[in-house]
Structure formats: C-alpha cells, structure tokens
Design an enzyme around this catalytic site. Sequence first.
Site, PDB file in Angstrom:
ATOM      1  N   SER A 241       0.848  -1.186   0.000  1.00  0.00           N
ATOM      2  CA  SER A 241       0.000   0.000   0.000  1.00  0.00           C
ATOM      3  C   SER A 241       0.887   1.240   0.000  1.00  0.00           C
ATOM      4  CB  SER A 241      -0.904   0.006   1.238  1.00  0.00           C
ATOM      5  OG  SER A 241      -0.138   0.305   2.383  1.00  0.00           O
ATOM      6  N   LYS A 242       0.228   2.368  -0.114  1.00  0.00           N
ATOM      7  CA  LYS A 242       0.942   3.648  -0.224  1.00  0.00           C
ATOM      8  C   LYS A 242       1.983   3.848   0.887  1.00  0.00           C
ATOM      9  CE  LYS A 242      -1.422   6.542  -3.335  1.00  0.00           C
ATOM     10  NZ  LYS A 242      -1.184   5.556  -4.372  1.00  0.00           N
TER      11      LYS A 242
END
Length: 469
Positions: A241-242
């Site tokens: 994820s980010k």
Amino acid sequence: MTDRSAVVTRFAPSPTGDLHIGGARTALFNLLYARHTGGRFLIRVEDTDRERSTASAVQAIFDGLAWLGVAADAEPVFQHTRIDRHREVVAELLAKGRAYKDFTIAEELEAERAAARAEGRVVRSAWRDRDPAEGGDRPFVLRFKSPLEGETLVDDLVKGPVRFQNKELDDLVLLRTDDTPTYNLAVVADDHDMGVTHVIRGDDHLNNAARQTLIYQALGWTVPAFAHIPLIHGPDGAKLSKRHGAQAVGEFAGQGYLPEGMRNYLARLGWGHGDDEIFTDAQAAEWFDIADVVKAPARLDWAKLNFVNQQYMRHADDARLTEMVAAVHQSRDVTITEAGRARLAAAIPLVKEGAHTTLELADLTAFTLLSRPVVLDEKSRKRLDSETLARLGRLHDHLNSEAQWDAPSLEAALRKFAEIEGVGLGKFGGALRSTLSGAASAPDLASALTALGKAESLGRLGDALSQPA
Ligand code: GLU
C-alpha cells in the site's frame, strides 16, 4: 502437452491510472515466458469502463511499459472495440442454452439474496428456469447458466490443482441491462480470439479462473493454461500500500532507478534462478519458467532493489548517466552551464560506483555545478585561519605547477605537498575540500580536483584565499 512454440501470453491492464509495480511485474513475467518459449506476448487494454479509461489513464500504462522496456509483439488490442463480438459470444451461449435472460427486479433480487444467505447457498435467479416470454419488454441482464453440480478444476501452473464446487458459483452476469459485457465474459472472448495459451496474472483473479473455465467449456473452446502469481507485499509482509512507498512505475523512475535495474529486480520478485541476482534480459528469457514462480507472496525489499540498481548504475554508459543526472539537477532548479556540464560529465565516472540511483548520483555530483564563489558554511570559514590560508596559498601554487591533471597525478601531488609542508594531509585536506565543494558532498580530493578541472579548481581555491576571513 502444450505446443511450446505456439505460446501466446498477454498483459491485460485495466487503465485506472498509473502502471503499478504489481502490473509491471505481471507484464514482465508474460513477456519473459513468451521469450522463453519462443512465443508471442500481447497487450490488451481492458477499457470497457469508458469513464475510468480516459486517454491519459491509457497513456500512463503505455508510458510505464515503455519506460520499463516491456514491448508487445503486436499492436495493442482495445477491449472496448470488441463489444459487438462480446455480444455475439453471449448470443452463442444463449443459443446453446448456456445463458438466460434474467428479468428480476431489484426488490426480488433483495429477497432472493436474503433467502440465499439464510439457506447458506449462492443466489439463483428464478428466471433460470422460467420462460423468457414472460418477461415481456422489461429490462433484463443475461446470465451464465452455471452447472449446479460437480466441480471445476483450475490446474494452476503456480498454485497447483484448485477445485471449485460448482454449486458455490453463482450465475454470473454476462451482459448488463445496458447491453454492455462484463469482465469475465469479455476476457474469455478476447483471450480465445487472440489465441492466448497462457494466462499469467495476479492471484486475485484465481476465482475468476473457475468462472472463465466454465464459460470456455460451455462454448466448446480450449481452456488456456492459468498461472496465478502471488501478489507483491510490502517489506513487512502486509499487502502493498501507499505507506510502503513507491507504487507506480513512474514513481520508481522519479526516484532514480534505471529501467534495466527495475526489470532485473522485478523479475526476481517471485521468481528466481538459483542465487543469481544480476542477469541480462537474455538470461532472464532463457531461464524464466512458470514452474519456478514462488508460491508465497514476494516482498518488496528496498535494500535489494538499491543493490540491484547500483550494479546497473556502475555499468551504465556515462553519457547516458550524465543526461539523466543533468535532468535531476535541472528539476532541482540548478542552472547548468556548458562548463558545468563538462565538469558533471567528468565527475560521473569517478563517483558513480557509490550511487544506488540517479538521485544519489545527483547528490554526489552537485559540487561540480556550484557557482563561484562557493559559499562556505560557518564551520568551513572557521577552519580557514591565517595559517591554513597561507598553506592553501602555497598549495594553489603547487597545484598550478602540476602538468598532469588526473586523479593519480593529483593524488601524488597532494602527498608531495604534505611532505614538503611537513604535515599530514589532514592539516589542509578538510580546508581544501571546503573551498572546492562548500557543504556539498564530494568524492576524495583527487577525484574532486579531477572532475572540476584545473582552472575551476584553482579558481575556487583562489576565491577562498581572497575572501575576507
Ligand atoms: N484487467 C484485469 C486487471 O487489470 C486483468 C484481467 C486478466 O488478466 O485476466 O486486473
């Protein structure tokens, strides 16, 4: 046994923005498998969602692939151009009695969902067995008539055999009320028509493989081989994820990774050939086999990526690196004069060994582009007491008489000067470094002098000497 010379693989991205590294790796694996088998690698843009698939979203995917150096063997297929064909395939399923019109209205569907939940079974439309004439001119969707019994085997090349109970697969929608095809239908029609023999994709599509298998079988088509590769996880093992950092291929480019380094690293993400870490594209193609794809999710490892990229930085062409690094400096608002560019080019081969990325190489070469007089920080200025300044003055003359301006000669000249002065290098090395590079990082003194050239080196040294203390 598949005829290996006839292998056709494909990468089928849905353009929703940037090319994610998971997608990039999927594309690369498909390319490598095609190369390994002497087959063909195709690209299909799954752009039936016309709202999300903007021209820029499509371009972002192509840009990412182009940067990575992953090119297809034919023009890309745009899924939205094939809608008529998708409808034709649905009509064929309808004619074969393997699809039906479902006129269920929203409230009825709600009730059936609740009943199915209560009975612990999948949703089944009553229209499966009803006469479509009863639907009149009400809107309908077209559903696949999934078998109610038996099991569907997906003999996955990565996962091994995976069995699905047919009674647990609902009758998926093939064509929506507005006559547009759904993903599973379009994928089967397109993969079949494109002659795809091997579907290599993320394992988030494993369940779809069962549904797609049923559609292939209903149409009497050959089911392609499936290879569902585990997704990429972050260094901590959690889904990427980010917060794990870069995601899009473009971000990795922006962080100064080289496309060939990225290719090598991505190939190792979930696949390996013994302990080989660094290999050429040709070796990757020679060695890559789906059978060696690892079953566990691969973890993004920044240290490994940096290591791999560093190997490619070391071997990268100096003129190319100069171009790339100059662009980084420019993006940092550094002005590059013609002389500055020559100094930058001279510094690259001397310092590139130590850089993992072009951004680091920009940091290591920033000293070449400083404008004169080089600004000294407080600490450096303090170091330039009268004794040191006098010594730097003598050093200026000593270096001025140096005919050979290259690293080995300068190294010797600095030693010689220390000897003449009867002091260690440390007595003037730090001061010389400050006058040459200010607070910017710089390589060893001989390399810094070499990269700057005689005139610039002596000029910077002279500036320090004439600056008021
Ligand atoms: N378009 C799908 C996606 O981007 C992939 C479809 C497939 O590979 O079958 O997830």
